[in-house]
Write an enzyme that holds these catalytic residues in place. Sequence first.
Site, PDB file in Angstrom:
ATOM      1  N   VAL A  21       0.820  -1.215   0.000  1.00 60.70           N
ATOM      2  CA  VAL A  21       0.000   0.000   0.000  1.00 60.70           C
ATOM      3  C   VAL A  21       0.851   1.261   0.000  1.00 60.70           C
ATOM      4  O   VAL A  21       0.332   2.368  -0.095  1.00 60.70           O
ATOM      5  CB  VAL A  21      -0.979   0.021   1.201  1.00 60.70           C
ATOM      6  CG1 VAL A  21      -2.007  -1.078   1.065  1.00 60.70           C
ATOM      7  CG2 VAL A  21      -0.240  -0.108   2.532  1.00 60.70           C
ATOM      8  N   ALA A  25      12.079   4.888  -0.411  1.00 58.09           N
ATOM      9  CA  ALA A  25      13.445   4.554  -0.813  1.00 58.09           C
ATOM     10  C   ALA A  25      13.983   3.337  -0.082  1.00 58.09           C
ATOM     11  O   ALA A  25      14.711   2.528  -0.651  1.00 58.09           O
ATOM     12  CB  ALA A  25      14.347   5.755  -0.577  1.00 58.09           C
ATOM     13  N   ALA A  27      11.847   1.566   2.494  1.00 54.12           N
ATOM     14  CA  ALA A  27      10.780   0.904   3.253  1.00 54.12           C
ATOM     15  C   ALA A  27       9.568   0.686   2.367  1.00 54.12           C
ATOM     16  O   ALA A  27       9.357   1.392   1.381  1.00 54.12           O
ATOM     17  CB  ALA A  27      10.395   1.735   4.475  1.00 54.12           C
ATOM     18  N   CYS A  28       8.779  -0.332   2.710  1.00 53.85           N
ATOM     19  CA  CYS A  28       7.493  -0.535   2.050  1.00 53.85           C
ATOM     20  C   CYS A  28       6.464  -0.886   3.113  1.00 53.85           C
ATOM     21  O   CYS A  28       6.812  -1.350   4.202  1.00 53.85           O
ATOM     22  CB  CYS A  28       7.570  -1.621   0.984  1.00 53.85           C
ATOM     23  SG  CYS A  28       7.783  -3.298   1.623  1.00 53.85           S
ATOM     24  N   VAL A  29       5.208  -0.626   2.811  1.00 54.24           N
ATOM     25  CA  VAL A  29       4.114  -0.918   3.741  1.00 54.24           C
ATOM     26  C   VAL A  29       3.132  -1.858   3.053  1.00 54.24           C
ATOM     27  O   VAL A  29       2.716  -1.613   1.914  1.00 54.24           O
ATOM     28  CB  VAL A  29       3.389   0.371   4.184  1.00 54.24           C
ATOM     29  CG1 VAL A  29       2.266   0.030   5.160  1.00 54.24           C
ATOM     30  CG2 VAL A  29       4.367   1.357   4.814  1.00 54.24           C
ATOM     31  N   LYS A  45       5.034  -2.299   8.186  1.00 62.32           N
ATOM     32  CA  LYS A  45       6.081  -1.518   7.522  1.00 62.32           C
ATOM     33  C   LYS A  45       7.394  -2.288   7.596  1.00 62.32           C
ATOM     34  O   LYS A  45       7.842  -2.657   8.679  1.00 62.32           O
ATOM     35  CB  LYS A  45       6.230  -0.146   8.190  1.00 62.32           C
ATOM     36  CG  LYS A  45       7.271   0.750   7.536  1.00 62.32           C
ATOM     37  CD  LYS A  45       7.257   2.140   8.166  1.00 62.32           C
ATOM     38  CE  LYS A  45       8.231   3.080   7.476  1.00 62.32           C
ATOM     39  NZ  LYS A  45       8.160   4.449   8.034  1.00 62.32           N
ATOM     40  N   ASP A 142       8.009  16.191  10.292  1.00 59.94           N
ATOM     41  CA  ASP A 142       7.765  15.853   8.879  1.00 59.94           C
ATOM     42  C   ASP A 142       6.269  15.854   8.586  1.00 59.94           C
ATOM     43  O   ASP A 142       5.735  14.922   7.986  1.00 59.94           O
ATOM     44  CB  ASP A 142       8.390  14.507   8.547  1.00 59.94           C
ATOM     45  CG  ASP A 142       8.594  14.308   7.039  1.00 59.94           C
ATOM     46  OD1 ASP A 142       8.620  15.316   6.304  1.00 59.94           O
ATOM     47  OD2 ASP A 142       8.738  13.157   6.608  1.00 59.94           O
TER      48      ASP A 142
END
Length: 527
Positions: A21, A25, A27-29, A45, A142
């Site tokens: 989803v 750079a 990490a992916c979830v 994550k 952020d």
Amino acid sequence: MSLSQVSPLPHIKDVVLGDTVGQGAFACVKNAHLQMDPSIILAVKFIHVPTCKKMGLSDKDITKEVVLQSKCSKHPNVLRLIDCNVSKEYMWIILEMADGGDLFDKIEPDVGVDSDVAQFYFQQLVSAINYLHVECGVAHRDIKPENILLDKNGNLKLADFGLASQFRRKDGTLRVSMDQRGSPPYMAPEVLYSEEGYYADRTDIWSIGILLFVLLTGQTPWELPSLENEDFVFFIENDGNLNWGPWSKIEFTHLNLLRKILQPDPNKRVTLKALKLHPWVLRRASFSGDDGLCNDPELLAKKLFSHLKVSLSNENYLKFTQDTNSNNRYISTQPIGNELAELEHDSMHFQTVSNTQRAFTSYDSNTNYNSGTGMTQEAKWTQFISYDIAALQFHSDENDCNELVKRHLQFNPNKLTKFYTLQPMDVLLPILEKALNLSQIRVKPDLFANFERLCELLGYDNVFPLIINIKTKSNGGYQLCGSISIIKIEEELKSVGFERKTGDPLEWRRLFKKISTICRDIILIPN
């Protein structure tokens, strides 16, 4: 290339992984559910540790996100951290699933949202940041659209503590920050210019103001709060008293509030304590309960979705296909051969296809057709997509569209940057290729010939889903990366989805709208 192709993702006991989803750079979830109870939906994550270290991050830097988000997980507007662990190459974090998707996927560029919706999300963000600062001593650092998610009732969920820091020590004294971190349009000016350092909590307040501006107008006031940026310099020279461009859209009360927040001198900037006493914060939104949470998700969704529209008019089509200035909104430097966007078989997204096909199968089996009407297959497909808000944004009849929207309103994680088509691939791909070229995205020539080669290799039934990875730059020079996926749902019915990986969600939606307008002749629209 996805992280799971670089290194296989670790197995997590009792957890079943689903679709990707989100991806950055390093990490992916993925969404996931419990093996024993599929109704319990989670997000996982995965942070690729070797990539982090190549980028100069230490073990302490990598684990700091978990430590701080765990500490800050007891507020309804902060995404809750449930568990975490480390494998050989990944650190994984189990989070509550923001099953309402991304807030800024639902906001129209250059339009924004109405005042009630902006007020509601502003109040929730102020509440979340007040909790972080006062109770946790943590600055988020952020705050930007990519990190604002929604739950199933449309409530705001602040996510991604990767840049967060503990600004208040145990003895109550404040740390002075020296590093430059954050996203340029949302960054406070002292982060760039303070030689003696700055207080991170005050930079969060500035970022809240920029986010409010984006909610109200659908665009950022400047690319960077720099003395080299003419929009920012004009703001400074006029002491924030502007009445042109996007500023002219903002009501006086909101302008007054923004001027208090967007005070370049951090010592003169409004405090959170004062901000909480502002009438716009104290007055409850029409769909907000006493606890500050949404008590009427349908009304909130109706207001939020009402501004979403992709115009396929002749005027827009001519603008995007003939206007050189419009075509240059997106910049793409001359790529080397292997950077050309090309059509590929997407073996990593089988689960996505299964979910989409299951949605149609479920709809098909639960829909009662009157055999006397002799409903055609195309009519059935058109009726099916009328349940998807993504398809309704192309509807030209606003009244008819509003009636369809009212029937199917709900918050879900499905992306709205998507269209459906019944056109065969020899029609779809040349038009899509033309749209990409007109958007200054370099494409390996003849997508359809490449599709035929893939069919020879895999067979037509196995060639889907297809993916085109794209990379370009917005008008401000910031990178936009993502992919276009073509998924076969049933027979001729296909979805063409635009998945952002990095970059501003509003710029990504602008790009999607442009490509969709150029592809207007192949889009299936409910009617």
